[in-house]
Design an enzyme around this catalytic site. Structure first.
Site, PDB file in Angstrom:
ATOM      1  N   GLU A  44       0.817  -1.219   0.000  1.00  0.00           N
ATOM      2  CA  GLU A  44       0.000   0.000   0.000  1.00  0.00           C
ATOM      3  C   GLU A  44       0.850   1.269   0.000  1.00  0.00           C
ATOM      4  O   GLU A  44       0.508   2.250  -0.664  1.00  0.00           O
ATOM      5  CB  GLU A  44      -0.955  -0.009   1.196  1.00  0.00           C
ATOM      6  N   GLY A  88      10.414   6.980  -5.821  1.00  0.00           N
ATOM      7  CA  GLY A  88      10.194   8.375  -5.469  1.00  0.00           C
ATOM      8  C   GLY A  88       9.558   8.560  -4.103  1.00  0.00           C
ATOM      9  O   GLY A  88       9.272   7.591  -3.393  1.00  0.00           O
ATOM     10  N   TYR A  89       9.344   9.829  -3.714  1.00  0.00           N
ATOM     11  CA  TYR A  89       8.723  10.155  -2.424  1.00  0.00           C
ATOM     12  C   TYR A  89       9.401   9.356  -1.297  1.00  0.00           C
ATOM     13  O   TYR A  89       8.781   8.553  -0.610  1.00  0.00           O
ATOM     14  CB  TYR A  89       7.211   9.874  -2.451  1.00  0.00           C
ATOM     15  N   TYR A 127      -6.510   5.903   5.136  1.00  0.00           N
ATOM     16  CA  TYR A 127      -6.612   4.933   4.042  1.00  0.00           C
ATOM     17  C   TYR A 127      -5.767   3.694   4.319  1.00  0.00           C
ATOM     18  O   TYR A 127      -6.256   2.563   4.240  1.00  0.00           O
ATOM     19  CB  TYR A 127      -6.181   5.548   2.699  1.00  0.00           C
ATOM     20  N   ASP A 145      -9.423   5.597  -1.184  1.00  0.00           N
ATOM     21  CA  ASP A 145      -8.397   6.271  -1.985  1.00  0.00           C
ATOM     22  C   ASP A 145      -9.072   7.031  -3.124  1.00  0.00           C
ATOM     23  O   ASP A 145     -10.307   7.175  -3.145  1.00  0.00           O
ATOM     24  CB  ASP A 145      -7.375   5.248  -2.507  1.00  0.00           C
ATOM     25  N   CYS A 216     -26.134   3.537 -10.212  1.00  0.00           N
ATOM     26  CA  CYS A 216     -25.231   4.688 -10.382  1.00  0.00           C
ATOM     27  C   CYS A 216     -25.940   5.872 -11.034  1.00  0.00           C
ATOM     28  O   CYS A 216     -26.372   5.798 -12.188  1.00  0.00           O
ATOM     29  CB  CYS A 216     -24.026   4.266 -11.224  1.00  0.00           C
TER      30      CYS A 216
END
Length: 359
Positions: A44, A88-89, A127, A145, A216
Site C-alpha cells: 500500500e 520516489g517520495y 486509508y 483512496d 449509479c
C-alpha cells in the site's frame, strides 16, 4: 447544477454485486497472495502515487531483502533508499522504517491488529490503516483512496469536491455503515478495483462492464464527465537546474544530498541552480577545483515533483585526474558500484545512461 445525492442506505444495494464481481474479476497481483499485515502495508505504501505495474518488481525485491518488520527496522539507510530507488517520495520509506521501529518497541515486533493501533504508526493515515485492517484482518473499516472517491461520487451523483478532507471523511463514514463484516476485504478491494479498471480516472468509464451500474446516478444521467468534482491543484514552481556528469577516467562524480529537504539523504549528480552555458560550466568546474578537459552538452530533461518542476540542462565534463582537487567533496565512483550501492533518484534518470549507470 443538479443535486441528485442518494440516501446513504441505498449504498447497501451495491455490496453483494460488487463483492461477487471482485471475486470473479480481480487481477492477480503479488500482494494479494498471503496478505499478512506486513505485506499489505509494504504494497500500500509503494502503491501511493505509483502505477500498479511499476510496483510489482519493487515489491518482490523489497520483501526478499527485508522479509520481516525486524529486518525493516534494522536496515541501514543507504540499503533502504537503494531498495526504494525509482519509486520516489523517499519520505514514505523513511516513515516505514520509523513505524517498524515503533512496532519493535511498542508491540514486541508483532504488527498490531486493531485499526486504532495501526493508525498510530508513523506515516499511516486513514486509508492505509483501513486497507491493512480490512485486507489482512478482515476488520470492517473503509479504505478510501482516489478510486473509491471517484466511484462513490459517481454512484451517489455527488458534486462535492473530492479534494476536500471533509468530503473524504463523509464518504469514509458512509461506507463504514455498509461494509459487510464477513467480506470487508473483498468489498473494499472491489471498490478500488472498480475504480482502477472500470470506473477509470482518465477517459471514458466502461459503464457497460460495471456490476453496479443500475445503482449509479452518474451513469443513468450521463454525468460521468462532470463527476467527480476535483479542484485543480496549485501551479507548480519551475526551477532551472544544470546537471553535471563529471568523469574522471572510468569514475563518475556523485554527492549526497542534505539530510533534510527535497530528496533528502539520496545521492545525486552534481548540479547547480540556473541554466548554465558551456563556458559557464567550464568556469564553474575550475572554481571548485576540477580542470575540464572536454565539455559536451547533453539533452534537456524535465522532472515533476508534487510542488516543484525541474527543467534540466545537462553536460558531460571530462576532468583531468591530475588536477582533481575537488573542494565540494564529490565522490568519484565506478558506475557499476553506483548502480549496486548508491540510490540515485529518478529525477536524474535521463542522465544515468550518460554516466554509464544501467538501471
Amino acid at each position: 447544477m443538479k443535486n441528485t445525492e442518494k440516501k446513504d442506505e441505498d449504498l447497501v444495494k451495491i455490496v453483494q454485486p460488487l463483492v461477487d464481481w471482485y471475486r470473479e474479476n480481480k487481477r492477480d497481483l503479488p500482494w494479494r497472495h498471503n496478505p499478512d499485515a506486513y505485506r499489505v502495508w509494504i504494497s500500500e505504501i509503494m502503491l501511493q502515487q505509483t502505477r500498479v505495474e511499476a510496483v510489482k518488481g519493487y515489491y518482490d525485491r523489497f520483501l526478499k531483502a527485508l522479509p520481516t518488520v525486524k529486518d525493516l527496522a534494522e536496515a541501514e539507510e543507504d540499503k533502504l533508499l537503494k531498495l526504494w530507488e525509482g519509486l520516489g517520495y523517499y519520505n514514505r520509506v523513511r516513515n516505514m522504517q520509523k513505524a517498524a521501529q515503533q512496532i519493535m518497541v511498542d508491540h514486541e515486533g508483532i504488527f498490531p491488529d486493531t485499526y486504532e493501533e495501526i493508525l498510530q504508526l508513523k506515516g499511516i493515515g486513514n486509508y492505509t490503516a483501513g486497507a491493512i485492517s480490512a485486507f489482512a484482518y478482515g476488520i470492517p473499516k473503509p479504505a478510501v483512496d482516489g478510486n473509491v472517491l471517484r466511484v462513490i461520487s459517481r454512484i451517489t451523483g455527488s458534486y462535492e469536491d473530492i479534494m476536500k478532507q471533509s468530503v473524504r471523511k463523509k464518504i469514509e463514514n458512509t461506507l463504514e455503515q455498509v461494509i459487510p463484516s464477513d467480506a470487508a476485504s473483498d468489498f473494499n478491494q472491489g471498490l478500488i478495483e472498480l475504480g482502477a479498471i472500470v470506473c477509470v480516472p482518465n477517459g471514458e468509464p466502461k459503464c457497460e462492464e460495471c456490476p453496479v451500474k443500475e445503482y449509479c446516478i452518474a451513469c443513468k444521467e450521463n454525468l460521468t464527465t462532470e463527476i467527480p468534482v476535483k479542484k485543480k491543484a496549485k501551479t507548480r514552481k519551475i526551477e532551472e537546474r544544470t546537471i553535471l556528469i563529471f568523469k574522471d577516467g572510468k569514475r563518475i562524480a556523485i554527492r549526497k544530498r542534505p539530510a533534510k529537504g527535497l530528496l533528502a539523504g539520496l545521492y545525486e549528480f552534481p548540479n547547480v541552480e540556473g541554466k548554465l552555458s558551456m563556458d559557464e560550466v567550464t568556469e564553474y568546474s575550475k572554481t571548485i577545483g576540477l580542470m575540464p578537459v572536454r565539455v559536451q552538452e547533453l539533452p534537456e530533461a524535465k522532472h515533476i515533483f508534487s510542488h516543484i518542476e525541474w527543467h534540466m540542462t545537462g553536460y558531460e565534463v571530462i576532468v583531468d585526474e591530475l588536477e582533481k582537487t575537488n573542494e565540494k567533496g564529490f565522490l568519484f565512483i565506478h558506475p557499476e558500484e553506483i548502480r549496486k550501492e548508491y540510490s540515485i533518484p529518478s529525477a536524474f534518470e535521463k542522465y544515468t545512461g550518460y554516466a554509464g549507470i544501467e538501471r
